[in-house]
Scaffold this motif. Sequence first.
Motif, PDB file in Angstrom:
ATOM      1  N   SER A   1       2.193  -2.599  -2.440  1.00 25.39           N
ATOM      2  CA  SER A   1       2.884  -1.591  -1.635  1.00 25.39           C
ATOM      3  C   SER A   1       4.249  -1.235  -2.209  1.00 25.39           C
ATOM      4  CB  SER A   1       3.044  -2.093  -0.189  1.00 25.39           C
ATOM      5  OG  SER A   1       3.763  -3.323  -0.174  1.00 25.39           O
ATOM      6  N   ASP A   2       4.810  -2.141  -3.029  1.00 23.77           N
ATOM      7  CA  ASP A   2       6.085  -1.863  -3.690  1.00 23.77           C
ATOM      8  C   ASP A   2       5.891  -1.117  -5.006  1.00 23.77           C
ATOM      9  OD1 ASP A   2       4.904  -3.876  -5.142  1.00 23.77           O
ATOM     10  OD2 ASP A   2       6.634  -5.225  -5.124  1.00 23.77           O
ATOM     11  N   LEU A   3       4.649  -0.710  -5.291  1.00 25.84           N
ATOM     12  CA  LEU A   3       4.255   0.012  -6.496  1.00 25.84           C
ATOM     13  C   LEU A   3       4.357  -0.838  -7.753  1.00 25.84           C
ATOM     14  CD1 LEU A   3       5.748   3.572  -5.825  1.00 25.84           C
ATOM     15  CD2 LEU A   3       3.625   2.536  -5.019  1.00 25.84           C
ATOM     16  N   GLU A   4       4.464  -2.142  -7.575  1.00 26.11           N
ATOM     17  CA  GLU A   4       4.481  -3.071  -8.699  1.00 26.11           C
ATOM     18  C   GLU A   4       3.098  -3.705  -8.864  1.00 26.11           C
ATOM     19  OE1 GLU A   4       6.910  -3.591 -10.849  1.00 26.11           O
ATOM     20  OE2 GLU A   4       8.214  -2.158  -9.820  1.00 26.11           O
ATOM     21  N   PRO A   5       2.786  -4.249 -10.054  1.00 26.57           N
ATOM     22  CA  PRO A   5       1.489  -4.901 -10.271  1.00 26.57           C
ATOM     23  C   PRO A   5       1.262  -6.048  -9.297  1.00 26.57           C
ATOM     24  CG  PRO A   5       2.614  -4.539 -12.353  1.00 26.57           C
ATOM     25  CD  PRO A   5       3.611  -4.227 -11.277  1.00 26.57           C
ATOM     26  N   ALA A   6       0.036  -6.147  -8.777  1.00 24.78           N
ATOM     27  CA  ALA A   6      -0.328  -7.204  -7.829  1.00 24.78           C
ATOM     28  C   ALA A   6      -1.482  -8.019  -8.403  1.00 24.78           C
ATOM     29  CB  ALA A   6      -0.710  -6.605  -6.482  1.00 24.78           C
ATOM     30  N   ARG A   7      -1.575  -9.267  -7.991  1.00 23.82           N
ATOM     31  CA  ARG A   7      -2.587 -10.187  -8.529  1.00 23.82           C
ATOM     32  C   ARG A   7      -3.807 -10.268  -7.604  1.00 23.82           C
ATOM     33  NH1 ARG A   7       2.380 -11.813 -10.491  1.00 23.82           N
ATOM     34  NH2 ARG A   7       2.365 -12.800 -12.575  1.00 23.82           N
ATOM     35  N   THR A   8      -4.256  -9.133  -7.132  1.00 31.68           N
ATOM     36  CA  THR A   8      -5.328  -9.121  -6.131  1.00 31.68           C
ATOM     37  C   THR A   8      -6.589  -8.406  -6.596  1.00 31.68           C
ATOM     38  OG1 THR A   8      -4.355  -7.106  -5.175  1.00 31.68           O
ATOM     39  CG2 THR A   8      -3.691  -9.218  -4.207  1.00 31.68           C
ATOM     40  N   GLY A   9      -6.624  -7.938  -7.838  1.00 28.03           N
ATOM     41  CA  GLY A   9      -7.746  -7.149  -8.309  1.00 28.03           C
ATOM     42  C   GLY A   9      -8.603  -7.870  -9.324  1.00 28.03           C
ATOM     43  N   LEU A  10      -9.108  -7.121 -10.299  1.00 26.40           N
ATOM     44  CA  LEU A  10      -9.950  -7.709 -11.330  1.00 26.40           C
ATOM     45  C   LEU A  10      -9.183  -8.735 -12.152  1.00 26.40           C
ATOM     46  CD1 LEU A  10     -11.842  -4.517 -12.578  1.00 26.40           C
ATOM     47  CD2 LEU A  10     -12.726  -6.330 -11.087  1.00 26.40           C
ATOM     48  N   ILE A  11      -7.928  -8.449 -12.441  1.00 21.97           N
ATOM     49  CA  ILE A  11      -7.044  -9.426 -13.083  1.00 21.97           C
ATOM     50  C   ILE A  11      -6.228 -10.103 -12.000  1.00 21.97           C
ATOM     51  CG2 ILE A  11      -4.993  -9.651 -14.541  1.00 21.97           C
ATOM     52  CD1 ILE A  11      -6.257  -7.652 -16.455  1.00 21.97           C
ATOM     53  N   THR A  12      -6.315 -11.413 -11.969  1.00 18.98           N
ATOM     54  CA  THR A  12      -5.702 -12.173 -10.874  1.00 18.98           C
ATOM     55  C   THR A  12      -4.419 -12.887 -11.258  1.00 18.98           C
ATOM     56  OG1 THR A  12      -7.094 -14.081 -11.423  1.00 18.98           O
ATOM     57  CG2 THR A  12      -7.940 -12.531  -9.773  1.00 18.98           C
ATOM     58  N   ASP A  13      -4.088 -12.895 -12.544  1.00 22.56           N
ATOM     59  CA  ASP A  13      -2.853 -13.568 -12.952  1.00 22.56           C
ATOM     60  C   ASP A  13      -2.506 -13.155 -14.379  1.00 22.56           C
ATOM     61  OD1 ASP A  13      -0.617 -15.117 -12.642  1.00 22.56           O
ATOM     62  OD2 ASP A  13      -1.626 -17.030 -12.984  1.00 22.56           O
TER      63      ASP A  13
ATOM     64  N   ALA B   1       4.551   2.933 -12.205  1.00 18.91           N
ATOM     65  CA  ALA B   1       5.858   3.217 -11.604  1.00 18.91           C
ATOM     66  C   ALA B   1       7.005   2.554 -12.357  1.00 18.91           C
ATOM     67  CB  ALA B   1       5.866   2.785 -10.139  1.00 18.91           C
ATOM     68  N   VAL B   2       7.054   2.775 -13.660  1.00 23.16           N
ATOM     69  CA  VAL B   2       8.197   2.364 -14.472  1.00 23.16           C
ATOM     70  C   VAL B   2       8.656   3.578 -15.274  1.00 23.16           C
ATOM     71  CG1 VAL B   2       7.587  -0.080 -14.629  1.00 23.16           C
ATOM     72  CG2 VAL B   2       6.649   1.523 -16.294  1.00 23.16           C
ATOM     73  N   PRO B   3       9.946   3.663 -15.591  1.00 28.68           N
ATOM     74  CA  PRO B   3      10.456   4.853 -16.284  1.00 28.68           C
ATOM     75  C   PRO B   3       9.770   5.137 -17.609  1.00 28.68           C
ATOM     76  CG  PRO B   3      12.271   3.546 -15.400  1.00 28.68           C
ATOM     77  CD  PRO B   3      11.025   2.728 -15.215  1.00 28.68           C
ATOM     78  N   ASP B   4       9.259   4.107 -18.270  1.00 28.32           N
ATOM     79  CA  ASP B   4       8.637   4.349 -19.573  1.00 28.32           C
ATOM     80  C   ASP B   4       7.417   5.250 -19.477  1.00 28.32           C
ATOM     81  OD1 ASP B   4       8.317   3.722 -22.513  1.00 28.32           O
ATOM     82  OD2 ASP B   4       6.383   3.036 -21.736  1.00 28.32           O
ATOM     83  N   PHE B   5       6.792   5.325 -18.311  1.00 29.86           N
ATOM     84  CA  PHE B   5       5.613   6.181 -18.208  1.00 29.86           C
ATOM     85  C   PHE B   5       5.965   7.630 -18.534  1.00 29.86           C
ATOM     86  CE2 PHE B   5       2.000   8.384 -16.293  1.00 29.86           C
ATOM     87  CZ  PHE B   5       0.966   7.603 -16.761  1.00 29.86           C
ATOM     88  N   PHE B   6       7.155   8.074 -18.124  1.00 28.81           N
ATOM     89  CA  PHE B   6       7.621   9.404 -18.483  1.00 28.81           C
ATOM     90  C   PHE B   6       8.276   9.410 -19.858  1.00 28.81           C
ATOM     91  CE2 PHE B   6       8.180  11.229 -13.913  1.00 28.81           C
ATOM     92  CZ  PHE B   6       6.806  11.377 -13.832  1.00 28.81           C
ATOM     93  N   ALA B   7       9.019   8.344 -20.177  1.00 22.65           N
ATOM     94  CA  ALA B   7       9.723   8.308 -21.457  1.00 22.65           C
ATOM     95  C   ALA B   7       8.745   8.351 -22.625  1.00 22.65           C
ATOM     96  CB  ALA B   7      10.595   7.051 -21.537  1.00 22.65           C
TER      97      ALA B   7
ATOM     98  N   ASP C   1     -10.150   8.599  10.573  1.00 20.17           N
ATOM     99  CA  ASP C   1      -9.003   7.690  10.509  1.00 20.17           C
ATOM    100  C   ASP C   1      -9.181   6.761   9.305  1.00 20.17           C
ATOM    101  OD1 ASP C   1      -6.594   6.637  11.249  1.00 20.17           O
ATOM    102  OD2 ASP C   1      -7.411   5.321  12.794  1.00 20.17           O
ATOM    103  N   GLY C   2      -8.078   6.117   8.914  1.00 20.63           N
ATOM    104  CA  GLY C   2      -8.145   5.073   7.903  1.00 20.63           C
ATOM    105  C   GLY C   2      -8.119   5.542   6.469  1.00 20.63           C
ATOM    106  N   ILE C   3      -7.897   6.830   6.213  1.00 17.29           N
ATOM    107  CA  ILE C   3      -7.800   7.344   4.843  1.00 17.29           C
ATOM    108  C   ILE C   3      -6.337   7.271   4.425  1.00 17.29           C
ATOM    109  CG2 ILE C   3      -8.145   9.349   3.348  1.00 17.29           C
ATOM    110  CD1 ILE C   3     -10.315  10.235   5.427  1.00 17.29           C
ATOM    111  N   VAL C   4      -6.064   6.555   3.347  1.00 16.16           N
ATOM    112  CA  VAL C   4      -4.684   6.281   2.962  1.00 16.16           C
ATOM    113  C   VAL C   4      -4.393   6.862   1.584  1.00 16.16           C
ATOM    114  CG1 VAL C   4      -2.943   4.508   2.546  1.00 16.16           C
ATOM    115  CG2 VAL C   4      -4.683   4.176   4.334  1.00 16.16           C
ATOM    116  N   TYR C   5      -3.427   7.773   1.534  1.00 17.34           N
ATOM    117  CA  TYR C   5      -2.961   8.327   0.258  1.00 17.34           C
ATOM    118  C   TYR C   5      -1.767   7.523  -0.216  1.00 17.34           C
ATOM    119  CZ  TYR C   5      -0.778  11.471  -3.112  1.00 17.34           C
ATOM    120  OH  TYR C   5      -0.205  11.999  -4.238  1.00 17.34           O
ATOM    121  N   GLY C   6      -1.790   7.086  -1.480  1.00 17.41           N
ATOM    122  CA  GLY C   6      -0.677   6.359  -2.064  1.00 17.41           C
ATOM    123  C   GLY C   6       0.185   7.268  -2.907  1.00 17.41           C
ATOM    124  N   PRO C   7       1.477   6.978  -3.033  1.00 17.65           N
ATOM    125  CA  PRO C   7       2.399   7.873  -3.745  1.00 17.65           C
ATOM    126  C   PRO C   7       2.103   8.030  -5.230  1.00 17.65           C
ATOM    127  CG  PRO C   7       3.489   5.815  -3.141  1.00 17.65           C
ATOM    128  CD  PRO C   7       2.178   5.832  -2.432  1.00 17.65           C
TER     129      PRO C   7
END
Length: 504
Positions: free
Chosen positions: A77-89, A412-418, A487-493
Amino acid sequence: MIKNASTLRRLAGIAVAATVAAGAAGCGGGPATGTSDTSRIRALLNAQPATLDPIAGARSAQVVWATMVEPLVTTGSDLEPARTGLITDWKRASPTKWTFTLRPNVKFSNGETADAAAVVNTLTLTRDQNTSILKTYFGNVASIEAPDATTVEVTTKRPQYDIPNLLTTVYLVPPKYYKEKGPAGFSAAPVGTGPYVFEGAKPGREISVKANPSYWGAKPANTGVTFTWATEASQRLALLQGKSVDVAFDLPPAQADQAKKAGLKVVSTESALKITAFLEATKAPFKDATLREAAALAINRDDIVKGIFDGKAVADGGLLNVKPGTQPARRVDADPARAKQLVGSSGPSVNLTYPAGQYTNMKEVAESVGASLQQAGFTVKYLPVDYGTLVKQVAGRQIDGLFLLGAVPNVAVPDFFASGFMKSASITSSCPDPAIDRLVAKALEQKNADAAQSIYDELNTLGVVQKHCYVPLYKQIYTYGLGSGADGIVYGPLNSVDFTKATR
């Protein structure tokens, strides 16, 4: 630079082939018909996806393919990488080596094993394949190895802090199937590890996915999603009001207000999508730095936000401040009188290219930008094109003057645009400068984005404030309407949509 240009020049052709193969090549389309499944979600997009191949495709189409094909790393939710998907760590074993741990016992929907070898294959395609849209971001990767079934090691030539961030926008594809089908064949019937599987497509009308009964995670609350599209906002609103669809995406302020008055639920989110004017500094007229400054001073982003969006967008004068709610350290403010003085009596001609129908109120935005330039003394020629054509023209360095593009920092890091827009070897490459290249590389070698922030501030100042190569305009307030009971459809930034909890 040559490789990257070649990469993106091929995108339009791949997109066309893939869309035709998928049988979804119509310009707009009606709602899903002939279905009595009351738990199926009917989603209405503003444009058809050009391709469902995540290796080659622009991330605007991930709203569809991300239901089936999953990113290697999830985003919190903070737009940072999370350890909850296919890669866990993951851990950084050294300044140039990253080790990633993969979730065990996951399979693709066609039965292939989603193991470390599959990750290595996907990352290699992303780095090396000519059609890879993310190629420019992985040029520093020296090797990708799988010492065992759940471990992937990524080694870079120079330190690069954002490898985990980049993996949030790399989608895992099955090696055998992707090789057999190729980009067009994969787009025709995508296969992934996601909560949905491809169900079918009707030419010019719709693309459907159904719930994946073997999904490794929580099962969807619905039986599937049917995607249709309509380029006109008034049509999207009418279909929503007529109960033909459950969710209509990308409603401009006027249609959003009408939906609210009709008693429909309207959801708004500040998106990281940033509409930016790119000035082509390698060709006339904007090879002249004075005319670039004049254009930057002529364009009033505050007037665009107030006049076109009724204040329902966020004026933003920075290029590298990527997260919602952030603003640059320095920016350029409109000064029409100074702009007119800089242009003088020369009346330079400017081509203004923009993707008609791709972004909310884009035609009006282009006309506002053009009117500002004309008031400053420029002669403006409007060149509306479809999004695929714009991508081809940008990649082929076929554009002069100014073009409008919606830049989405899917990472969500500046390098994506840089790296994506400022480097000489980048997607746009409209303002090549060795000083910019050095700063982009220096920033990546820092410990993290926070440590690199002062460098990104310097980059923004150089590109936007001093060289006037980029005129950032606004971040979009992304608005969508929900039909009665939906209900329950969530758009992320970061231009993502979660349908798994959606009900109707």
